[in-house]
Design a protein around this motif. Structure first.
Motif, PDB file in Angstrom:
ATOM      1  N   ILE A 118      15.180   4.213   4.981  1.00  0.00           N
ATOM      2  CA  ILE A 118      15.480   3.530   6.242  1.00  0.00           C
ATOM      3  C   ILE A 118      16.028   4.499   7.287  1.00  0.00           C
ATOM      4  O   ILE A 118      15.774   4.355   8.480  1.00  0.00           O
ATOM      5  CB  ILE A 118      16.479   2.378   5.971  1.00  0.00           C
ATOM      6  N   HIS A 119      16.757   5.507   6.829  1.00  0.00           N
ATOM      7  CA  HIS A 119      17.336   6.456   7.766  1.00  0.00           C
ATOM      8  C   HIS A 119      16.288   7.275   8.500  1.00  0.00           C
ATOM      9  O   HIS A 119      16.581   7.925   9.512  1.00  0.00           O
ATOM     10  CB  HIS A 119      18.311   7.401   7.035  1.00  0.00           C
ATOM     11  N   LYS A 120      15.043   7.251   8.021  1.00  0.00           N
ATOM     12  CA  LYS A 120      13.978   7.998   8.684  1.00  0.00           C
ATOM     13  C   LYS A 120      13.171   7.137   9.642  1.00  0.00           C
ATOM     14  O   LYS A 120      12.277   7.644  10.340  1.00  0.00           O
ATOM     15  CB  LYS A 120      13.041   8.605   7.637  1.00  0.00           C
ATOM     16  N   TRP A 121      13.452   5.835   9.630  1.00  0.00           N
ATOM     17  CA  TRP A 121      12.695   4.940  10.519  1.00  0.00           C
ATOM     18  C   TRP A 121      13.125   5.141  11.982  1.00  0.00           C
ATOM     19  O   TRP A 121      14.285   5.378  12.274  1.00  0.00           O
ATOM     20  CB  TRP A 121      12.929   3.482  10.128  1.00  0.00           C
ATOM     21  N   ARG A 122      12.167   5.013  12.873  1.00  0.00           N
ATOM     22  CA  ARG A 122      12.469   5.091  14.301  1.00  0.00           C
ATOM     23  C   ARG A 122      12.552   3.667  14.869  1.00  0.00           C
ATOM     24  O   ARG A 122      11.852   2.793  14.439  1.00  0.00           O
ATOM     25  CB  ARG A 122      11.389   5.875  15.050  1.00  0.00           C
ATOM     26  N   ILE A 141      22.112  -0.593  -5.883  1.00  0.00           N
ATOM     27  CA  ILE A 141      21.737  -0.950  -4.515  1.00  0.00           C
ATOM     28  C   ILE A 141      21.587   0.274  -3.608  1.00  0.00           C
ATOM     29  O   ILE A 141      20.578   0.414  -2.905  1.00  0.00           O
ATOM     30  CB  ILE A 141      22.735  -1.966  -3.934  1.00  0.00           C
ATOM     31  N   PRO A 142      22.565   1.216  -3.573  1.00  0.00           N
ATOM     32  CA  PRO A 142      22.392   2.396  -2.697  1.00  0.00           C
ATOM     33  C   PRO A 142      21.132   3.195  -3.008  1.00  0.00           C
ATOM     34  O   PRO A 142      20.466   3.697  -2.097  1.00  0.00           O
ATOM     35  CB  PRO A 142      23.662   3.219  -2.971  1.00  0.00           C
ATOM     36  N   GLU A 143      20.808   3.310  -4.304  1.00  0.00           N
ATOM     37  CA  GLU A 143      19.610   4.052  -4.680  1.00  0.00           C
ATOM     38  C   GLU A 143      18.350   3.372  -4.159  1.00  0.00           C
ATOM     39  O   GLU A 143      17.413   4.043  -3.696  1.00  0.00           O
ATOM     40  CB  GLU A 143      19.550   4.184  -6.201  1.00  0.00           C
ATOM     41  N   LYS A 144      18.317   2.050  -4.187  1.00  0.00           N
ATOM     42  CA  LYS A 144      17.151   1.325  -3.668  1.00  0.00           C
ATOM     43  C   LYS A 144      17.020   1.525  -2.161  1.00  0.00           C
ATOM     44  O   LYS A 144      15.906   1.663  -1.631  1.00  0.00           O
ATOM     45  CB  LYS A 144      17.276  -0.156  -4.014  1.00  0.00           C
ATOM     46  N   PHE A 145      18.162   1.535  -1.452  1.00  0.00           N
ATOM     47  CA  PHE A 145      18.111   1.780  -0.015  1.00  0.00           C
ATOM     48  C   PHE A 145      17.625   3.196   0.285  1.00  0.00           C
ATOM     49  O   PHE A 145      16.885   3.420   1.246  1.00  0.00           O
ATOM     50  CB  PHE A 145      19.491   1.548   0.611  1.00  0.00           C
ATOM     51  N   ARG A 146      18.054   4.152  -0.535  1.00  0.00           N
ATOM     52  CA  ARG A 146      17.606   5.538  -0.324  1.00  0.00           C
ATOM     53  C   ARG A 146      16.094   5.652  -0.486  1.00  0.00           C
ATOM     54  O   ARG A 146      15.429   6.377   0.256  1.00  0.00           O
ATOM     55  CB  ARG A 146      18.330   6.476  -1.296  1.00  0.00           C
TER      56      ARG A 146
END
Length: 235
Positions: free
Chosen positions: A231-235, A222-227
């Motif tokens: 998402i952390h780059k979305w504004r 799951i964490p790898e799919k989120f990476r």
């Protein structure tokens, strides 16, 4: 076109507990049925067929194909795909067994082979044993340890007859909550979920019931799919 014609012939005869690569059926349907099936039987057999897609016998597959779809032109195309040469280390080599990797018809041919080798045989010889199958991922449910051992021996013999092999290290008997003379795993993984007994309170009483949980392997992915979603780059 070949796939459509073949699917029209084969879909009506496929087992009700076969879910893989079939229209209107999904992995979640298979998991839900597996979870329902463990409420009564205490034991399960978690089957793992070793290198299934690479070891399907062409002669047996074509025999099954001719029986269920007696159209000579369909057999002609399927036989050509099965016998087509593959590139290996810069050289072409003939394929003696297995289905074409990535071929749109391969899942359908695999389902046909396991329908004859396993599903129809189970319906004929062990009709009272619930099961669910998604491609080569199979779980069979049994009431007792003795029954599970006997059914596993029968399945091993059947697989050998059909030129398939059960992986000795990954094929296991699972004891969900029954009495047994030996120690067995208490849970099994099926299509990304772990099915195991858990303690629940019903009407003020503690009771052991089967539950469905995300498997450890799926949790790790799951964490790898989120990476990858960034998402952390979305504004």
């Amino acid at each position: 076109m070949v796939r459509d014609v073949l699917e029209r012939h084969l879909e009506p005869i496929f087992h009700a507990s076969s879910f893989g690569y079939r229209p209107g059926r999904s992995a979640h349907d298979a998991v839900r049925q597996s979870n329902r099936n463990v409420f009564n039987p205490d034991f399960a057999i978690d089957l793992y067929i070793e290198r299934f897609f690479d070891t399907i016998d062409h002669e047996l597959l074509l025999k099954a194909l001719s029986h269920y779809c007696p159209r000579s032109w369909v057999r002609l195309y399927v036989e050509r795909w099965l016998k087509a040469r593959v590139m290996d280390a810069g050289h072409f080599r003939r394929t003696e067994k297995g289905t074409p990797q990535g071929g749109v018809i391969s899942p359908l041919l695999a389902n046909l082979f396991l329908h004859v080798a396993f599903d129809a045989w189970m319906a004929r010889e062990h009709l009272e044993k619930p099961l669910e199958r998604y491609a080569d991922d199979v779980v069979v449910h049994c009431k007792t340890e003795k029954q599970a051992k006997y059914v596993l021996r029968c399945i091993e013999q059947r697989m050998c007859t059909c030129k398939l092999t059960l992986h000795p290290g990954k094929t296991t008997i699972v004891n969900l909550r029954g009495r047994a003379s030996a120690r067995y795993p208490k849970k099994y993984d099926f299509l990304g979920f772990t099915i195991k007994p858990c303690l629940r309170i019903l009407q003020g009483k503690a009771t052991v019931m089967p539950g469905r949980f995300v498997s450890s392997k799926s949790k790790a992915n799951i964490p790898e799919k989120f990476r990858k979603l960034n998402i952390h780059k979305w504004r």
